[in-house]
Design an enzyme around this catalytic site. Structure first.
Site, PDB file in Angstrom:
ATOM      1  N   ASP A 175       0.864  -1.182   0.000  1.00  0.00           N
ATOM      2  CA  ASP A 175       0.000   0.000   0.000  1.00  0.00           C
ATOM      3  C   ASP A 175       0.912   1.247   0.000  1.00  0.00           C
ATOM      4  O   ASP A 175       1.384   1.667  -1.056  1.00  0.00           O
ATOM      5  CB  ASP A 175      -0.877  -0.100   1.257  1.00  0.00           C
ATOM      6  CG  ASP A 175      -1.881   1.015   1.394  1.00  0.00           C
ATOM      7  OD1 ASP A 175      -2.119   1.729   0.413  1.00  0.00           O
ATOM      8  OD2 ASP A 175      -2.442   1.178   2.494  1.00  0.00           O
TER       9      ASP A 175
ATOM     10  N   ASP B  62      -7.322  -8.697   6.660  1.00  0.00           N
ATOM     11  CA  ASP B  62      -8.292  -8.535   7.750  1.00  0.00           C
ATOM     12  C   ASP B  62      -8.832  -7.116   7.866  1.00  0.00           C
ATOM     13  O   ASP B  62      -8.276  -6.170   7.306  1.00  0.00           O
ATOM     14  CB  ASP B  62      -7.621  -8.867   9.083  1.00  0.00           C
ATOM     15  CG  ASP B  62      -6.658  -7.768   9.521  1.00  0.00           C
ATOM     16  OD1 ASP B  62      -5.816  -7.355   8.695  1.00  0.00           O
ATOM     17  OD2 ASP B  62      -6.763  -7.303  10.677  1.00  0.00           O
TER      18      ASP B  62
ATOM     19  N   ARG C  96     -10.170 -12.768   7.568  1.00  0.00           N
ATOM     20  CA  ARG C  96      -9.009 -13.363   6.898  1.00  0.00           C
ATOM     21  C   ARG C  96      -9.368 -14.683   6.221  1.00  0.00           C
ATOM     22  O   ARG C  96      -8.719 -15.121   5.286  1.00  0.00           O
ATOM     23  CB  ARG C  96      -7.893 -13.650   7.912  1.00  0.00           C
ATOM     24  CG  ARG C  96      -7.237 -12.412   8.502  1.00  0.00           C
ATOM     25  CD  ARG C  96      -5.972 -12.828   9.241  1.00  0.00           C
ATOM     26  NE  ARG C  96      -5.475 -11.799  10.139  1.00  0.00           N
ATOM     27  CZ  ARG C  96      -4.661 -10.806   9.782  1.00  0.00           C
ATOM     28  NH1 ARG C  96      -4.297 -10.688   8.527  1.00  0.00           N
ATOM     29  NH2 ARG C  96      -4.227  -9.926  10.652  1.00  0.00           N
TER      30      ARG C  96
HETATM   31  P1  5GP Z   1       1.981  -0.548   3.736  1.00  0.00           P
HETATM   32  O1  5GP Z   1       3.084  -0.495   4.759  1.00  0.00           O
HETATM   33  O2  5GP Z   1       2.469  -0.856   2.338  1.00  0.00           O
HETATM   34  O3  5GP Z   1       1.153   0.717   3.769  1.00  0.00           O
HETATM   35  O4  5GP Z   1       0.952  -1.632   4.177  1.00  0.00           O
HETATM   36  C1  5GP Z   1       1.290  -2.922   4.275  1.00  0.00           C
HETATM   37  C2  5GP Z   1       0.331  -3.675   5.153  1.00  0.00           C
HETATM   38  O5  5GP Z   1      -0.859  -2.932   5.465  1.00  0.00           O
HETATM   39  C3  5GP Z   1      -0.136  -4.905   4.434  1.00  0.00           C
HETATM   40  O6  5GP Z   1       0.725  -5.972   4.666  1.00  0.00           O
HETATM   41  C4  5GP Z   1      -1.503  -5.137   5.038  1.00  0.00           C
HETATM   42  O7  5GP Z   1      -1.393  -5.898   6.213  1.00  0.00           O
HETATM   43  C5  5GP Z   1      -1.983  -3.748   5.392  1.00  0.00           C
HETATM   44  N1  5GP Z   1      -2.902  -3.229   4.343  1.00  0.00           N
HETATM   45  C6  5GP Z   1      -2.645  -2.312   3.403  1.00  0.00           C
HETATM   46  N2  5GP Z   1      -3.721  -2.107   2.618  1.00  0.00           N
HETATM   47  C7  5GP Z   1      -4.681  -2.929   3.081  1.00  0.00           C
HETATM   48  C8  5GP Z   1      -6.030  -3.206   2.670  1.00  0.00           C
HETATM   49  O8  5GP Z   1      -6.593  -2.665   1.714  1.00  0.00           O
HETATM   50  N3  5GP Z   1      -6.690  -4.138   3.411  1.00  0.00           N
HETATM   51  C9  5GP Z   1      -6.142  -4.775   4.473  1.00  0.00           C
HETATM   52  N4  5GP Z   1      -6.904  -5.670   5.106  1.00  0.00           N
HETATM   53  N5  5GP Z   1      -4.875  -4.552   4.874  1.00  0.00           N
HETATM   54  C10 5GP Z   1      -4.158  -3.634   4.178  1.00  0.00           C
END
Ligand code: 5GP
Length: 176
Positions: A103, A159, A165
């Site tokens: 993300d 989740d 999940r």
């Molecule tokens: P980042 O550090 O890239 O922002 O986010 C990584 C983590 O955030 C992912 O491994 C996941 O656990 C969580 N995450 C990011 N976007 C989503 C989403 O749309 N849904 C869910 N359930 N988790 C997300």
């Protein structure tokens, strides 16, 4: 399927996920022939994707896991912590990080920095979902299942406050 109060709509069905994961497994197998890759699953979101992916990998490989924490509810906290570290050394290994979704990229940026001095021969990222429009740091996964819009998704390991999940599909979460 009956209407679910927590679900806006289904994004990827069980069949679509299975087909794409098969393709990723084949691609990784071709790229890592003779390299005995180490698949590092990032808990807990990776679990369903990880186990389906490695069933479709046809080269010798070993498995390990890390648990990182950064999310709370539907928003990233921006603070990443290592809750569980690797058991195996990655010295000289070809590492494939298996993540549910990229993300902002903050989690993987933290992880890459954390692993970079441990002597891996190579490190690549395989994620099921990529949300490039929300990126805050430069992280480029080599293997991507699907690229999606900036929506909060659940299911197939992902989740909302630890629920959902176990859904076999991926859907857009409906905020109450
Ligand atoms: P980042 O550090 O890239 O922002 O986010 C990584 C983590 O955030 C992912 O491994 C996941 O656990 C969580 N995450 C990011 N976007 C989503 C989403 O749309 N849904 C869910 N359930 N988790 C997300």
């Amino acid at each position: 399927m009956p209407e679910q109060p927590f679900l806006e709509r289904i994004l990827f069905s069980e069949e679509q996920l299975a087909q794409r994961v098969r393709e990723l497994g084949r691609q990784i197998s071709a790229d890592y022939r003779g390299k005995k890759p180490l698949f590092v699953g990032i808990l807990r979101g990776c679990v369903l994707f990880y186990s389906d992916l490695i069933k479709n990998v046809s080269v010798d490989c070993t498995l390990d896991f890390m648990c990182l924490s950064s999310y709370s509810g539907t928003g990233s906290t921006g603070h990443v912590r290592t809750m569980l570290d690797l058991r195996e050394s990655i010295q000289g290994r070809h590492v494939v990080i298996v993540e549910d979704i990229v993300d902002t990229g903050l989690t993987l940026d933290y992880l890459m920095n954390h692993l970079k001095d441990r002597g891996a021969a190579s490190i690549e990222i395989c994620c099921l979902l990529d949300k490039p429009s929300n990126r805050k740091v430069d992280v480029t996964p080599k293997y991507v299942g699907f690229t999606i819009e900036n929506e909060f998704v659940i299911g197939y390991g992902l989740d909302y406050n630890e629920l959902y999940r176990n859904l076999p599909y991926i859907g857009v979460f409906k905020k109450q």
